[in-house]
Design an enzyme around this catalytic site. Structure first.
Site, mmCIF file in Angstrom:
data_model
loop_
_atom_site.group_PDB
_atom_site.id
_atom_site.type_symbol
_atom_site.label_atom_id
_atom_site.label_comp_id
_atom_site.label_asym_id
_atom_site.label_seq_id
_atom_site.Cartn_x
_atom_site.Cartn_y
_atom_site.Cartn_z
ATOM 1 N N HIS A 17 -8.834 13.955 -1.290
ATOM 2 C CA HIS A 17 -8.732 12.514 -1.875
ATOM 3 C C HIS A 17 -8.232 11.398 -0.770
ATOM 4 O O HIS A 17 -8.090 10.340 -1.055
ATOM 5 C CB HIS A 17 -7.561 12.594 -2.804
ATOM 6 C CG HIS A 17 -6.268 12.862 -2.469
ATOM 7 N ND1 HIS A 17 -5.194 12.241 -3.114
ATOM 8 C CD2 HIS A 17 -5.636 13.354 -1.167
ATOM 9 C CE1 HIS A 17 -3.834 12.552 -2.386
ATOM 10 N NE2 HIS A 17 -4.258 13.057 -1.214
ATOM 11 N N HIS A 69 -3.129 3.900 0.705
ATOM 12 C CA HIS A 69 -3.770 4.623 1.977
ATOM 13 C C HIS A 69 -5.203 4.063 2.214
ATOM 14 O O HIS A 69 -5.620 3.124 1.251
ATOM 15 C CB HIS A 69 -3.677 6.171 1.587
ATOM 16 C CG HIS A 69 -2.663 6.655 0.932
ATOM 17 N ND1 HIS A 69 -2.097 6.787 -0.284
ATOM 18 C CD2 HIS A 69 -1.554 7.272 1.700
ATOM 19 C CE1 HIS A 69 -1.117 7.404 -0.478
ATOM 20 N NE2 HIS A 69 -0.640 7.825 0.803
ATOM 21 N N ASP A 109 -5.892 2.845 -6.820
ATOM 22 C CA ASP A 109 -4.988 4.126 -6.807
ATOM 23 C C ASP A 109 -3.686 3.446 -7.206
ATOM 24 O O ASP A 109 -3.033 2.427 -6.707
ATOM 25 C CB ASP A 109 -5.082 4.503 -5.332
ATOM 26 C CG ASP A 109 -4.251 5.667 -5.000
ATOM 27 O OD1 ASP A 109 -3.416 5.911 -5.705
ATOM 28 O OD2 ASP A 109 -4.519 6.484 -4.111
ATOM 29 N N ASP A 133 -4.888 0.310 -2.711
ATOM 30 C CA ASP A 133 -4.406 1.583 -2.306
ATOM 31 C C ASP A 133 -3.115 1.458 -1.430
ATOM 32 O O ASP A 133 -3.437 0.497 -0.385
ATOM 33 C CB ASP A 133 -5.523 2.338 -1.758
ATOM 34 C CG ASP A 133 -5.308 4.033 -1.964
ATOM 35 O OD1 ASP A 133 -4.008 4.375 -1.785
ATOM 36 O OD2 ASP A 133 -6.135 4.639 -2.045
ATOM 37 N N ASP A 175 -7.740 6.132 2.724
ATOM 38 C CA ASP A 175 -8.730 7.460 2.237
ATOM 39 C C ASP A 175 -9.934 7.234 3.053
ATOM 40 O O ASP A 175 -11.136 7.244 2.505
ATOM 41 C CB ASP A 175 -9.006 6.971 0.728
ATOM 42 C CG ASP A 175 -7.880 7.395 -0.017
ATOM 43 O OD1 ASP A 175 -6.776 7.974 0.616
ATOM 44 O OD2 ASP A 175 -7.817 7.197 -1.528
ATOM 45 N N HIS A 181 -8.120 10.599 -6.222
ATOM 46 C CA HIS A 181 -9.144 9.875 -5.757
ATOM 47 C C HIS A 181 -10.414 10.337 -5.281
ATOM 48 O O HIS A 181 -11.579 9.581 -4.957
ATOM 49 C CB HIS A 181 -8.407 8.929 -4.664
ATOM 50 C CG HIS A 181 -8.671 7.462 -4.714
ATOM 51 N ND1 HIS A 181 -7.803 6.350 -4.210
ATOM 52 C CD2 HIS A 181 -9.689 6.797 -5.121
ATOM 53 C CE1 HIS A 181 -8.391 5.409 -4.469
ATOM 54 N NE2 HIS A 181 -9.560 5.448 -4.911
ATOM 55 N N GLU A 189 -5.135 8.503 -9.854
ATOM 56 C CA GLU A 189 -4.041 9.215 -9.260
ATOM 57 C C GLU A 189 -2.734 9.215 -10.178
ATOM 58 O O GLU A 189 -1.502 9.500 -9.737
ATOM 59 C CB GLU A 189 -3.403 8.604 -7.816
ATOM 60 C CG GLU A 189 -4.579 9.103 -6.739
ATOM 61 C CD GLU A 189 -4.343 10.412 -5.842
ATOM 62 O OE1 GLU A 189 -3.628 10.930 -6.314
ATOM 63 O OE2 GLU A 189 -5.442 10.899 -5.569
ATOM 64 N N ASP A 249 -1.070 4.492 -6.613
ATOM 65 C CA ASP A 249 0.275 4.531 -5.716
ATOM 66 C C ASP A 249 -0.028 3.241 -4.762
ATOM 67 O O ASP A 249 1.262 3.169 -3.767
ATOM 68 C CB ASP A 249 -0.011 5.784 -4.722
ATOM 69 C CG ASP A 249 -1.192 6.035 -3.754
ATOM 70 O OD1 ASP A 249 -1.677 4.879 -3.185
ATOM 71 O OD2 ASP A 249 -1.437 6.986 -3.562
HETATM 72 N N1 ARG Z 1 -5.845 9.051 -2.564
HETATM 73 C C1 ARG Z 1 -4.774 9.303 -1.962
HETATM 74 N N2 ARG Z 1 -3.723 9.377 -2.569
HETATM 75 N N3 ARG Z 1 -4.534 9.671 -0.658
HETATM 76 C C2 ARG Z 1 -3.816 10.042 0.039
HETATM 77 C C3 ARG Z 1 -3.999 10.502 1.504
HETATM 78 C C4 ARG Z 1 -2.917 11.125 2.233
HETATM 79 C C5 ARG Z 1 -3.060 11.383 3.743
HETATM 80 N N4 ARG Z 1 -3.823 9.968 4.574
HETATM 81 C C6 ARG Z 1 -4.245 12.125 3.668
HETATM 82 O O1 ARG Z 1 -5.272 12.292 4.428
HETATM 83 O O2 ARG Z 1 -3.969 13.346 3.280
HETATM 84 MN MN MN Z 2 -6.366 6.575 -2.642
HETATM 85 MN MN MN Z 3 -3.308 6.328 -2.316
#
Ligand code: ARG
Ligand code: MN
Ligand code: MN
Length: 299
Positions: free
Chosen positions: A139, A124, A226, A122, A126, A99, A271, A228
Site C-alpha cells: 500500500h 503519504h 486515502d 494522502d 505511496d 491503498h 484505508e 489518512d
Molecule cells: N496507503 C498508505 N497508507 N500508505 C502508507 C505508506 C507508509 C510508508 N511510506 C510505507 O511505504 O510503508
Molecule cells: Mn495511501
Molecule cells: Mn496514506
C-alpha cells in the site's frame, strides 16, 4: 459527471499489516452512501465486493514485499471490473481496502484515456518501490507502480504500463515521505502540495492550482482519496495515521471545488479501518466527502 454511478468494494488488507481494513467497504455502505448519492439524483448500482484470495501473509525477503502474488491477482480482477464499468459509460466509485487497490483501479480506468490525470489525496506519497520501502507493504507503492516504477508483477497489471505520466499527477496533503519517495518527486518534478502549502496558501488556492495544473492536459481525472490525508482527530480509523493533517472542512471545500470543476471521472476512497475507528466516524466522513464530490450543496 456521469449520472450513473457504479460502486465496487475491494476488501483488500494484504497491502499492509494491520487487520480490519478489509471491512472498509461494509463500513462505508453502513454509513449510507447509496442513499446519499441517490438523493443527489444519481442512479447508483452496487456491484458488491470483489473476492480477495486467502491471505498468505508472506513477507518475501527476496523481493521485500508482502503478499505480492495475492495483491497482484486481486488487482488484476479489479482492473477488469473497473474497465467494464467505464466501458458502460458509468462512473466507477471504488471502496477500499488498503491503498494497494489503486493499482487495479488505475489499470481499469486508464486504458480509456489518452492522458489520465490523478489526484492523490494522502498523507503519504505511496511512491515506494521494494528497494526504497521501509515496510515491504504494497500500500506504500501503488502510485509508483502506476507510474511504471517497481516490480513488473505490479507495474504490468492489466497488460500495459505505465498507467499515468509523472506530469499528470498531483499529490495533496503529503506530510510523511520516505527518502526514495522524495528523490523520485525531485527527479521527476512531481507536483506535490504538502501540508506546508495547504497551511500557507489555503485550500482554495491549492485546489485552484491543482485543477488548473490538470485541466487542459488531461482527458479524465481519477481521485484516489486515502482517508489518512485527513487529520487523525477527524479520521481515527486508518492504519497509518499522521498528525497535522487536512481538516474535515478543508476536505469538504476540496471536494466541492472538484465537483464545480467537473474534471473528476472516477474515484476511490481507501484505508478506512473500522477496527481502529470510533463509532464509524471515518467511514461517515468518507461518505460526507463523497456527497460533496458529487455535488451536494446546503442551499
Ligand atoms: N496507503 C498508505 N497508507 N500508505 C502508507 C505508506 C507508509 C510508508 N511510506 C510505507 O511505504 O510503508
Ligand atoms: Mn495511501
Ligand atoms: Mn496514506
Amino acid at each position: 459527471m456521469e449520472k450513473k454511478i457504479t460502486i465496487l468494494g475491494v476488501p483488500m488488507d494484504l497491502g499492509q499489516s494491520r487487520r480490519g481494513v478489509n471491512m472498509g467497504p461494509s463500513a462505508i455502505r453502513y454509513a449510507g452512501v447509496v442513499e446519499r448519492l441517490e438523493k443527489l439524483g444519481y442512479v447508483v448500482t452496487d456491484q458488491g465486493d470483489i473476492e480477495i484470495g486467502a491471505a498468505e501473509r508472506l513477507h518475501d525477503p527476496e523481493t521485500n514485499m508482502k503478499n505480492l502474488k495475492a495483491v497482484a491477482d486481486a488487482n488484476a480482477i479489479l482492473g477488469e471490473k473497473v474497465d467494464g464499468i467505464v466501458e458502460k459509460g458509468e462512473f466507477p466509485l471504488i471502496f477500499g481496502g488498503d491503498h494497494s487497490i489503486a493499482i487495479g483501479t488505475l489499470a481499469g480506468v486508464s486504458k480509456h484515456y489518452k492522458n489520465l490525470g490523478v489526484i492523490w489525496y494522502d498523507a503519504h506519497g505511496d511512491l515506494n518501490i521494494a528497494d526504497t520501502s521501509p515496510s515491504g507493504n504494497i500500500h506504500g507503492m501503488p502510485l509508483a507502480a502506476s507510474l511504471g516504477h517497481g516490480h513488473p508483477t505490479l507495474t504490468d497489471i492489466g497488460g500495459y504500463a505505465p498507467k499515468v505520466k509523472h506530469e499528470n499527477i498531483v499529490i495533496i496533503g503529503a506530510r510523511d515521505l520516505d527518502k526514495g519517495e522524495k528523490e523520485l518527486i525531485k527527479d521527476k518534478n512531481i507536483k506535490v502540495f504538502t501540508m506546508h502549502e495547504i497551511d500557507k496558501l489555503g485550500m482554495t488556492k491549492v485546489m485552484e492550482e491543482a485543477i488548473d495544473y490538470l485541466k487542459d492536459k488531461t482527458d479524465g481525472v481519477h481521485l484516489s482519496l486515502d482517508l489518512d490525508a485527513l487529520d487523525p482527530s477527524d479520521c481515527p480509523g486508518v492504519g497509518t495515521p499522521v498528525l497535522g493533517g487536512i481538516s474535515y472542512r478543508e476536505s469538504h471545500l476540496a471536494m466541492e471545488m472538484l465537483a464545480e470543476s467537473g474534471i473528476i471521472t472516477s474515484a476511490e476512497f481507501v484505508e478506512v479501518n473500522p477496527i481502529l475507528d470510533e463509532r464509524n466516524r471515518t467511514a461517515t466522513v468518507a461518505v460526507a466527502l463523497m456527497g460533496s464530490l458529487f455535488g451536494e450543496k446546503l442551499l
